[in-house]
Design a protein around this motif. Structure first.
Motif, PDB file in Angstrom:
ATOM      1  N   ILE A  62       2.962   0.748  -8.347  1.00 53.07           N
ATOM      2  CA  ILE A  62       3.095   2.200  -8.179  1.00 53.07           C
ATOM      3  C   ILE A  62       2.608   2.833  -9.479  1.00 53.07           C
ATOM      4  N   ILE A  65       4.167   8.228 -10.269  1.00 52.68           N
ATOM      5  CA  ILE A  65       5.096   8.885  -9.361  1.00 52.68           C
ATOM      6  C   ILE A  65       5.939   9.884 -10.166  1.00 52.68           C
ATOM      7  N   GLU A  78      12.430   6.998  -2.878  1.00 51.52           N
ATOM      8  CA  GLU A  78      10.988   7.207  -2.858  1.00 51.52           C
ATOM      9  C   GLU A  78      10.245   5.938  -3.291  1.00 51.52           C
ATOM     10  N   ARG A  82       7.478   3.622  -1.168  1.00 50.81           N
ATOM     11  CA  ARG A  82       6.176   3.240  -1.711  1.00 50.81           C
ATOM     12  C   ARG A  82       6.001   1.726  -1.764  1.00 50.81           C
TER      13      ARG A  82
END
Length: 191
Positions: A62, A65, A78, A82
């Motif tokens: 990731i 973010i 969240e 992801r």
């Protein structure tokens, strides 16, 4: 159903962010230090992750973010969403290990404090708590001329506070409760 819950959680965070005096959950801010744990995927866990000045974090898989403005639980959910494309049923825990908080939840001390700084707001924080955090007044401080500047709606309100009386004489009546976003201004004395 999950999207309705997510939307309700985000709406609650937005409401809390707009009125910091009503926020009961910790909201992540730029400068906070996070510990992120991904259950059964230690290679994706990050024990110490700073929130950048732009409010974002980066971790394995990731790259970018937004973390600022969310509660640790919201950020964890969240991150789980992801990570679903890489990990089966991920469980993510977000822990705030060093607190700064968003600007709207800080108390700032400027002027003749020994260590002027922004302090994360805590419930029922008082002027005395703030003075302990900034290690008191300098020898040049005009403590009894200090002012708390507080935003009330679209206006600013000034509250006079006699810091020298509080710190040196124990005048507990001067131990005013602080609110998130307050600025304590301690002027220099004129000899």
């Amino acid at each position: 159903m999950a999207t309705a819950d997510s939307a309700a959680a985000m709406n609650e965070a937005d409401t809390a962010a707009n009125d910091p005096t009503k926020n009961t959950q910790y909201v992540i801010g730029a400068g906070d230090q996070l510990g992120i744990s991904v259950y059964r995927a230690p290679e994706l866990s990050v024990p110490s992750l700073p929130v950048r000045p732009d409010g974002r974090i980066s971790m394995p898989l990731i790259p970018d973010i937004v973390a600022a403005g969310k509660t640790p639980t919201q950020l964890g959910k969240e991150l789980e969403e992801r990570l679903k494309e890489y990990v089966k049923d991920p469980i993510v825990t977000v822990m705030v290990t060093n607190f700064v908080g968003p600007f709207s939840r800080q108390v700032r001390v400027i002027g003749e404090a020994t260590e002027p700084q922004a302090i994360p707001y805590r419930d029922h924080m008082t002027v005395l708590d703030v003075m302990i955090a900034v290690k008191g007044l300098t020898k040049f401080a005009a403590g009894n001329s200090a002012v708390i500047v507080r935003r009330v709606g679209d206006k600013r309100e000034s509250i006079k506070v006699r810091l020298s009386s509080l710190l040196k004489d124990g005048d507990i009546d001067q131990n005013v409760e602080m609110l998130p976003g307050d600025t304590l201004i301690i002027p220099q004395s004129w000899f």
